[in-house]
Design a protein around this motif. Structure first.
Motif, short mmCIF file in Angstrom:
data_model
loop_
_atom_site.label_atom_id
_atom_site.label_comp_id
_atom_site.label_asym_id
_atom_site.label_seq_id
_atom_site.Cartn_x
_atom_site.Cartn_y
_atom_site.Cartn_z
N GLY A 150 0.80 -1.22 0.00
CA GLY A 150 0.00 0.00 0.00
C GLY A 150 0.83 1.27 0.00
O GLY A 150 2.06 1.25 -0.13
N ASP A 151 0.14 2.40 0.16
CA ASP A 151 0.81 3.70 0.16
C ASP A 151 1.92 3.77 1.20
O ASP A 151 3.01 4.29 0.93
N ALA A 152 1.64 3.27 2.40
CA ALA A 152 2.62 3.38 3.48
C ALA A 152 3.90 2.65 3.12
O ALA A 152 5.00 3.18 3.34
N ALA A 153 3.79 1.45 2.58
CA ALA A 153 4.98 0.67 2.23
C ALA A 153 5.84 1.41 1.21
O ALA A 153 7.06 1.49 1.35
N PHE A 154 5.22 1.95 0.19
CA PHE A 154 5.98 2.64 -0.86
C PHE A 154 6.54 3.96 -0.35
O PHE A 154 7.65 4.36 -0.72
N LEU A 178 -0.70 4.44 -4.51
CA LEU A 178 -0.92 5.47 -5.51
C LEU A 178 0.03 5.27 -6.70
O LEU A 178 1.21 4.99 -6.50
N PRO A 179 -0.46 5.42 -7.91
CA PRO A 179 0.42 5.27 -9.09
C PRO A 179 1.65 6.16 -9.01
O PRO A 179 2.74 5.76 -9.43
N LEU A 180 1.50 7.36 -8.46
CA LEU A 180 2.62 8.29 -8.35
C LEU A 180 3.72 7.70 -7.47
O LEU A 180 4.91 7.77 -7.80
N LEU A 181 3.36 7.08 -6.34
CA LEU A 181 4.35 6.48 -5.45
C LEU A 181 5.00 5.26 -6.10
O LEU A 181 6.21 5.05 -5.98
N ILE A 182 4.19 4.47 -6.79
CA ILE A 182 4.72 3.28 -7.47
C ILE A 182 5.75 3.69 -8.51
O ILE A 182 6.85 3.11 -8.58
N GLU A 183 5.42 4.69 -9.30
CA GLU A 183 6.34 5.12 -10.35
C GLU A 183 7.64 5.66 -9.76
O GLU A 183 8.73 5.38 -10.28
N ARG A 184 7.55 6.41 -8.68
CA ARG A 184 8.77 6.93 -8.06
C ARG A 184 9.66 5.80 -7.55
O ARG A 184 10.88 5.85 -7.66
N CYS A 185 9.02 4.78 -6.99
CA CYS A 185 9.80 3.63 -6.49
C CYS A 185 10.41 2.84 -7.65
O CYS A 185 11.55 2.38 -7.56
N ARG A 186 9.67 2.69 -8.73
CA ARG A 186 10.20 1.95 -9.88
C ARG A 186 11.41 2.66 -10.47
O ARG A 186 12.35 2.02 -10.98
N ARG A 187 11.40 3.99 -10.42
CA ARG A 187 12.51 4.75 -10.98
C ARG A 187 13.73 4.81 -10.06
O ARG A 187 14.83 5.13 -10.51
N HIS A 188 13.53 4.54 -8.77
CA HIS A 188 14.62 4.70 -7.80
C HIS A 188 15.60 3.54 -7.92
O HIS A 188 15.21 2.37 -7.83
N HIS A 189 16.87 3.84 -8.10
CA HIS A 189 17.86 2.78 -8.33
C HIS A 189 18.23 2.02 -7.06
O HIS A 189 18.94 1.03 -7.13
N HIS A 190 17.74 2.46 -5.90
CA HIS A 190 17.99 1.72 -4.65
C HIS A 190 16.79 0.89 -4.21
O HIS A 190 16.81 0.32 -3.12
N ILE A 191 15.73 0.86 -5.02
CA ILE A 191 14.51 0.14 -4.64
C ILE A 191 14.22 -0.97 -5.65
O ILE A 191 14.24 -0.74 -6.86
#
Length: 289
Positions: A150-154, A178-191
């Motif tokens: 969920g949102d909290a995890a991301f 939220l799609p915005l949080l998912i996308e930020r995590c997908r782009r992060h090279h440490h996640i």
């Protein structure tokens, strides 16, 4: 002494209630067991609070709310409520320091994390499994697993990934953040995001601080665990009779459940602040003229 209003919790809901009661000239007592700002301190980034263009860290927003209290000379008493009861048209509030009575109570006590069950409740893992991101804020150069979709995890993952490697694990085919949080995590090279990864086992590894997380498909080594399995209202201090009759007292405008404690999955700072404001306005509207 009978206090007109006691506010339990100084997160956005309790703070806004205190501000409006001050403006209305109604005496109250604001109680907070931890930090002013409540769960804002857990939030990595708040982008939907009115008047904050571009977003702000949760900690910084909590700081702004605290300064607003100070500017209005609103005092917060640090106290943990252990018991809340209702008898004879008054509430009795017991803290570790004192007992008091109140005519009305605003419950802005927020939520508590749902604790992890098997296999994460094993005694060997307990000191390395967390349900709050706060103790991990200064951790660096670790591999941390965040369990939840969920949102909290991301949000937790984004909070920790600046200084650590983070794995997000959840059992469903896709996250429900939220799609915005998912996308930020997908782009992060440490996640790294692990979909379809229900946890089947967890054990200590061969290294001193290693934890091995097993799923149906793979093993994921980490050093620390952070769970985000949801939250529940932090109303454990309410006497059973009060909890059972709470709806009636709310209808009578004696008890007010506000903020995260009342809003289920709609845990947003702006909603909580609006709840606190409305409770204070309803209390003022019910005063003898």
């Amino acid at each position: 002494m009978l206090i007109p209003v006691v506010i339990i919790g100084a997160g956005p809901a309790g703070i806004m209630a205190a501000i409006q009661l001050t403006r209305s000239g109604i005496d109250f007592l604001l109680l907070e067991k931890n930090r002013i700002g409540g769960l804002l301190h857990e939030a990595n980034w708040v982008e939907n609070f009115p008047g904050i263009g571009g977003g702000i860290t949760g900690k910084a927003l909590a700081g702004r709310l605290k300064r607003q209290l100070n500017q209005m000379d609103i005092k917060t008493e640090k106290a943990t409520v252990n018991r809340l009861a209702y008898h004879g048209k008054t509430f009795s509030i017991h803290t570790e320091k004192q007992a008091m009575r109140a005519t009305k109570v605003i419950l802005a006590c927020g939520t508590l994390p749902i604790p992890p069950g098997p296999p994460l409740d094993h005694p060997l893992l307990r000191r390395r499994v967390y349900t709050s991101v706060l103790p991990l804020r200064n951790i660096r150069d670790k591999t941390i697993a965040v369990i939840g979709g969920g949102d909290a995890a991301f949000d937790y993952a984004l909070n920790l990934a600046a200084k650590n490697q983070v794995h997000i694990m959840f059992r469903s085919a896709k996250p429900h953040a939220l799609p915005l949080l998912i996308e930020r995590c997908r782009r992060h090279h440490h996640i790294t995001i692990h979909e379809n990864s229900p946890l089947t086992d967890a054990r200590t590894g061969t290294e001193a601080d290693e934890i091995i997380l097993e799923t149906r498909e793979q093993e994921i080594p980490c050093q620390l665990l952070l769970t985000a399995f949801g939250r529940e209202p932090a109303c454990h201090f309410m006497e059973p009779d009060l909890a059972a009759g709470g709806a009636g007292l709310q209808a009578q405008k004696r008890l007010f459940m506000v903020g995260d404690a009342a809003n289920g999955r709609f845990r947003q700072a702006a909603i909580a602040a609006g709840d606190g404001l409305r409770a204070a306005l309803e209390i003022y509207g019910g005063q003898p003229k």
